[in-house]
Design a protein around this motif. Structure first.
Motif, mmCIF file in Angstrom:
data_model
loop_
_atom_site.group_PDB
_atom_site.id
_atom_site.type_symbol
_atom_site.label_atom_id
_atom_site.label_comp_id
_atom_site.label_asym_id
_atom_site.label_seq_id
_atom_site.Cartn_x
_atom_site.Cartn_y
_atom_site.Cartn_z
ATOM 1 N N GLY A 1 0.700 -1.079 -0.021
ATOM 2 C CA GLY A 1 -0.153 0.439 -0.101
ATOM 3 C C GLY A 1 0.438 1.375 0.207
ATOM 4 N N LYS A 2 2.721 0.962 0.500
ATOM 5 C CA LYS A 2 2.749 2.527 0.221
ATOM 6 C C LYS A 2 3.355 2.631 -0.974
ATOM 7 C CE LYS A 2 6.667 3.897 3.841
ATOM 8 N NZ LYS A 2 7.919 4.285 4.159
ATOM 9 N N ALA A 3 2.895 2.349 -2.214
ATOM 10 C CA ALA A 3 3.668 2.325 -2.891
ATOM 11 C C ALA A 3 1.963 3.503 -3.993
ATOM 12 C CB ALA A 3 3.437 1.262 -4.024
ATOM 13 N N PHE A 4 1.019 3.448 -3.363
ATOM 14 C CA PHE A 4 0.306 4.842 -3.246
ATOM 15 C C PHE A 4 0.837 6.035 -3.521
ATOM 16 C CE2 PHE A 4 -2.861 7.170 -1.854
ATOM 17 C CZ PHE A 4 -3.818 6.766 -3.320
ATOM 18 N N ILE A 5 1.625 6.209 -2.804
ATOM 19 C CA ILE A 5 2.323 7.552 -1.987
ATOM 20 C C ILE A 5 2.893 8.287 -3.177
ATOM 21 C CG2 ILE A 5 3.034 9.220 -0.107
ATOM 22 C CD1 ILE A 5 2.892 6.840 1.494
ATOM 23 N N PRO A 6 4.214 7.489 -4.107
ATOM 24 C CA PRO A 6 5.072 8.160 -4.814
ATOM 25 C C PRO A 6 3.922 7.914 -6.138
ATOM 26 C CG PRO A 6 6.059 6.281 -3.986
ATOM 27 C CD PRO A 6 5.039 6.019 -3.575
ATOM 28 N N LEU A 7 2.851 7.355 -6.070
ATOM 29 C CA LEU A 7 2.356 7.230 -6.888
ATOM 30 C C LEU A 7 1.209 8.529 -7.206
ATOM 31 C CD1 LEU A 7 0.909 3.013 -7.674
ATOM 32 C CD2 LEU A 7 2.629 4.951 -8.281
ATOM 33 N N VAL A 8 0.898 8.932 -6.484
ATOM 34 C CA VAL A 8 -0.443 10.280 -6.107
ATOM 35 C C VAL A 8 0.546 11.733 -6.305
ATOM 36 C CG1 VAL A 8 -0.910 11.645 -4.662
ATOM 37 C CG2 VAL A 8 -1.311 9.381 -4.374
ATOM 38 N N LEU A 9 2.423 11.369 -6.165
ATOM 39 C CA LEU A 9 3.227 12.640 -6.304
ATOM 40 C C LEU A 9 3.229 12.934 -7.551
ATOM 41 C CD1 LEU A 9 5.657 11.862 -3.814
ATOM 42 C CD2 LEU A 9 4.157 13.821 -3.681
ATOM 43 N N GLY A 10 2.909 11.697 -8.528
ATOM 44 C CA GLY A 10 3.164 11.740 -9.583
ATOM 45 C C GLY A 10 2.101 12.740 -10.369
ATOM 46 N N PHE A 11 1.067 12.532 -10.154
ATOM 47 C CA PHE A 11 -0.058 14.062 -9.768
ATOM 48 C C PHE A 11 1.069 14.898 -10.679
ATOM 49 C CE2 PHE A 11 -3.416 10.963 -8.836
ATOM 50 C CZ PHE A 11 -4.382 10.298 -9.567
#
Length: 672
Positions: free
Chosen positions: A396-406
């Motif tokens: 679930g922690k991988a969600f954090i970098p993906l959100v930064l991609g916005f």
């Protein structure tokens, strides 16, 4: 990776300056304190991974010795008093839960602290989450580091009915200075910095040790004797020999006792508010309802973005048109050479204007996201995504970098350092470019506004959602077929809900807008020069025509794009320059069509239909990441094979999806 030597912000060297390192858990307010002390504008957020490298800044510390333990000081953060002050180097280290953690960002923090450069450590502790935060404090003291504790967010603790006792905490920590602070207002920061500067002058820190129980203490006493340094080495050896769980349990027990001693009876003063928070969390983090809420929130973000940003786009467009006419008039009245006039009037002004016109949308989008960060919702969104991410083979922690991609794919890739599992890091890096960065937003907005009218917000939201779906699909494919394995557990402490600080919200939104402006003024301006030169050569051809070098390059690419309904040279040229930076797509379209920011949407109607516009948006979303993103992948993976793979498979996927959209649309009877 993991090295502290690459600093994202360097200050002028001053051999006499002392170095104070800021260390703390995620959500403790560490980076907010760094901003207040140094005047920098680092990103802050309610999630781990916001700071992924060491960042340096300058601050001024009082020379007067600080009291050992005190309540909050009334002096301002930057210190405007008249007493003498010395320059201090303040280093913001990546947030960490443990001194000996296994993620890349925790390794960066550990390596820097043990490098011998640090004069003292300012440990930022969240006053509302003492037990969890004090575990790191204990680890820092065990390492023998000179320490000052900043008991932060004390105002919110008081609002909850808590009254932390700084003297009791200091006594429990062996005499460590404890200063109550409020990062957002600057309360207590001047005193905390002065106390840390005093330690950096050579004042000895307190001796500190954890009682690990009779059996382990006997082993430590035999090996370490009275040498603190030898004891630290012995502790590490025992951990490596399998005693880590027992030793960690003893540290947590000590942290709990310290928290109880600090908070006392007031600890239970606000059970009603805690129950209300738990009730809200049950709803927003529900396995099914939480997902629906997350989608609704993100849709509302895009609705807000276009409702607020679109009217402002019209205003900015008019201002840029007036500025363009003034520049053209100035070039004519000053008798500027034709070459200079062509560069300014035909290249620079329309190219820059076609990008800057979308600034209101960027500001509105990040304003909404900053509100979600400040309230604490984004941390809940990470928890909601955990089940979904695990279905993809990621934590679930991988969600954090993906959100930064916005915001931008580059910091998203850097934030993958927060993942303990190397496999998770690599997969997250490879799929991060599918997240729609702010550079793609002008492309979506231009085409959605020109072809989809009142439904433009829904269309843009759908494209963003497609990026998420494609990232998920590729992550599942990679983890299932190419890199099978287990993901690390996802542990995240949820911050308290709070009303957003509008000062903080506006600062974050403005910072993102400024990054957009700065990019337009540097990278985009340089690209416009290249585009103008290609549009002007060979000498004698009509500017930016099919016969120019720009036109020939676009025509060569257009042959590949015909199955997607995009077989014109203008589109090919725009996508080629989009590889350098996604903002170039709109700038190039404005250049080749000879249109400014106001006329471009109408001119696109002669070259696109709603179906081909949708195909183009899908291609712009998925095809190769920009040059800066490719460089970031190379830096983080240490090999060119991974950025080559990311660029290659995303290009194939983008062409395939755009072709599928166009051909399916034609089969359904849509005008192509």
């Amino acid at each position: 990776m993991g090295s502290f030597s690459a600093l994202t912000k360097l200050v002028s060297p001053n051999p006499a300056a002392r170095i104070i390192a800021l260390v703390g858990n995620p959500n403790s307010g560490k980076t907010t304190i760094f901003n207040a002390l140094t005047g920098e504008r680092r990103d802050t957020g309610n999630r781990p991974g916001v700071t992924v490298e060491c960042v340096e800044g300058r601050a001024l510390a009082r020379r007067a010795p600080a009291p050992r333990v005190t309540a909050a000081s009334a002096l301002p953060a930057r210190g405007l008093g008249r007493e003498p002050r010395d320059e201090i180097i303040v280093v913001d280290l990546p947030a960490a839960y443990d001194f000996d953690g296994y993620s890349e960002d925790e390794a960066v923090a550990r390596d820097y602290l043990l490098s011998g450069r640090v004069g003292a450590v300012l440990n930022v502790v969240d006053a509302m989450n003492l037990e969890r935060n004090l575990y790191l404090t204990i680890r820092l003291l065990e390492a023998g580091l000179p320490l000052v504790v900043a008991l932060n967010q004390i105002d919110q603790a008081r609002a909850l009915g808590l009254s932390p006792d700084s003297d009791a905490l200091s006594l429990g920590l062996g005499g460590v200075p404890v200063v109550q602070t409020v990062a957002l207002t600057g309360e207590g920061l001047d005193e905390a910095l002065a106390a840390a500067a005093g330690l950096a002058d050579g004042q000895a820190g307190p001796a500190f040790r954890v009682d690990y129980g009779s059996e382990l203490e006997a082993a430590l006493a035999t090996e370490a004797a009275a040498d603190p340094g030898a004891r630290r080495q012995a502790v590490r050896r025992l951990e490596a020999e399998g005693h880590l769980p027992a030793m960690a349990a003893k540290r947590f027990e000590l942290a709990a006792r310290l928290a109880r001693g600090c908070l006392g009876p007031a600890r239970s003063a606000a059970p009603g508010r805690r129950r209300a928070t738990d009730l809200v969390d049950r709803v927003v983090t529900h396995r099914f309802g939480g997902v629906a809420i997350l989608l609704a929130v993100m849709w509302a973000v895009f609705k807000f973005t276009f409702s607020v940003g679109t009217p402002l786009i019209t205003l900015v467009s008019r201002l840029l048109s007036v500025a363009g006419r003034l520049v053209e008039s100035l070039a004519e009245t000053t008798g500027a050479p034709d070459l200079v006039r062509s560069f300014v009037v035909d290249g620079l002004v329309p190219g820059m204007g076609s990008v800057l016109v979308f600034l209101p949308l960027v500001f509105a989008l990040f304003l909404a996201l900053a509100v979600l960060e400040e309230t604490g919702y984004m941390a809940r969104a990470s928890c909601v995504s955990d089940r979904f991410m695990r279905a993809l083979g990621l934590g679930g922690k991988a969600f954090i970098p993906l959100v930064l991609g916005f915001g931008c794919n580059v910091p998203a890739i850097l934030a993958a350092r927060t993942l303990e599992n190397r496999r998770d890091r690599l997969v997250t890096i490879l799929v991060s470019p599918f997240m729609s960065c702010s550079g793609r937003l002008p492309v979506y907005t231009l085409f959605a506004g020109a072809f989809f009218g009142a439904r433009q917000g829904l269309v843009v939201f759908s494209v963003y959602l497609l990026g998420v779906v494609m990232a998920a699909a590729m992550a599942k494919l990679i983890t299932a077929r190419i890199m099978p394995g287990e993901s690390a557990d996802f542990l995240m402490e949820l911050p308290s809900y709070r009303w957003p600080s509008w000062r903080g919200v506006l600062r974050q939104a403005w910072w993102q807008a400024w990054l957009f402006i700065r990019k337009a003024g540097t990278i985009i301006a340089a690209g416009v020069v290249v585009m103008w030169a290609l549009g002007s050569l060979p000498w004698g051809v009509a500017y930016a025509s099919r016969d120019s070098l720009l036109g020939r390059l676009g025509a060569a690419v257009a042959a590949v794009l015909r199955p997607a309904g995009l077989g014109n040279w203008e589109t090919g040229a725009a996508l080629v320059f989009g590889f350098a930076a996604k903002e170039f797509v709109v700038a190039t379209l404005g250049l080749v069509h000879g249109a400014g920011e106001q006329a471009l949407p109408a001119l696109l109607a002669a070259h696109f239909t709603p179906l081909t516009a949708l195909s183009f948006m899908v291609l712009a979303l998925l095809y190769s990441p920009c040059l800066a993103t490719v460089a970031a992948i190379r830096k983080e993976t240490g090999s060119w094979k991974w950025p080559a793979l990311a660029a290659g498979y995303s290009l194939v996927l983008g062409l395939g999806m755009a072709t599928a959209v166009y051909q399916l649309g034609r089969a359904l009877g849509m005008a192509g």
